[in-house]
Design a protein around this motif. Structure first.
Motif, PDB file in Angstrom:
ATOM      1  N   GLN A  76       0.823  -1.210   0.000  1.00  0.00           N
ATOM      2  CA  GLN A  76       0.000   0.000   0.000  1.00  0.00           C
ATOM      3  C   GLN A  76       0.859   1.263   0.000  1.00  0.00           C
ATOM      4  O   GLN A  76       0.573   2.224  -0.694  1.00  0.00           O
ATOM      5  CB  GLN A  76      -0.965   0.007   1.190  1.00  0.00           C
ATOM      6  N   SER A  85       1.079   4.055  -2.955  1.00  0.00           N
ATOM      7  CA  SER A  85       0.885   5.482  -2.663  1.00  0.00           C
ATOM      8  C   SER A  85       2.058   6.302  -3.194  1.00  0.00           C
ATOM      9  O   SER A  85       1.861   7.365  -3.790  1.00  0.00           O
ATOM     10  CB  SER A  85       0.743   5.711  -1.163  1.00  0.00           C
ATOM     11  N   LYS A 129      -0.518   5.455  -7.203  1.00  0.00           N
ATOM     12  CA  LYS A 129      -1.469   4.485  -7.759  1.00  0.00           C
ATOM     13  C   LYS A 129      -2.437   4.080  -6.659  1.00  0.00           C
ATOM     14  O   LYS A 129      -2.053   3.925  -5.503  1.00  0.00           O
ATOM     15  CB  LYS A 129      -0.756   3.222  -8.259  1.00  0.00           C
ATOM     16  N   ASN A 130      -3.685   3.894  -7.043  1.00  0.00           N
ATOM     17  CA  ASN A 130      -4.641   3.304  -6.123  1.00  0.00           C
ATOM     18  C   ASN A 130      -4.414   1.803  -6.139  1.00  0.00           C
ATOM     19  O   ASN A 130      -3.683   1.285  -6.972  1.00  0.00           O
ATOM     20  CB  ASN A 130      -6.079   3.630  -6.553  1.00  0.00           C
ATOM     21  N   TYR A 131      -5.065   1.110  -5.243  1.00  0.00           N
ATOM     22  CA  TYR A 131      -4.935  -0.340  -5.243  1.00  0.00           C
ATOM     23  C   TYR A 131      -5.330  -0.867  -6.617  1.00  0.00           C
ATOM     24  O   TYR A 131      -6.323  -0.446  -7.205  1.00  0.00           O
ATOM     25  CB  TYR A 131      -5.805  -0.982  -4.154  1.00  0.00           C
TER      26      TYR A 131
END
Length: 104
Positions: free
Chosen positions: A88, A92, A96-98
């Motif tokens: 995560q 970040s 990028k999002n997940y």
């Protein structure tokens, strides 16, 4: 010396990022392309080097190839991985999002 060759791999920021991402789960090449914002051949070249040194495993599922860590017998690499941020945090940092599996 075998250890020197493997540690040399870790001198590359992209390969370190890939290994950091692989700490938590396996990833498909297409996911890594999206996350790293690199071309598929570029990502594949880094993965090929990691595989050649036995640091990652590859598993083919249909047309997709998934990569996972293979460091159980490489404690010197595990020590480095323990210092890397989790997935995560890396996502970040890469803004990028997940990522849900883009290959499925």
């Amino acid at each position: 010396m075998e250890m020197a060759e493997k540690l040399k791999l870790l001198g590359d920021k992209t390969r370190l990022t890939i290994l950091g991402l692989l700490k938590d789960k396996e990833w498909c090449v297409c996911d890594l392309v999206e996350i790293l914002n690199m071309s598929q051949p570029g990502v594949s070249q880094h993965l090929r080097k990691l595989k050649a040194q036995g640091v990652v495993n590859e598993t083919r599922r249909g047309q997709w190839v998934y990569y996972s860590l293979n460091v159980e017998d490489k404690p010197y690499i595990q020590v480095v991985l323990n210092e890397l941020p989790d997935t995560q945090t890396l996502l970040s940092l890469l803004k990028k999002n997940y990522i849900e599996a883009a290959c499925d």
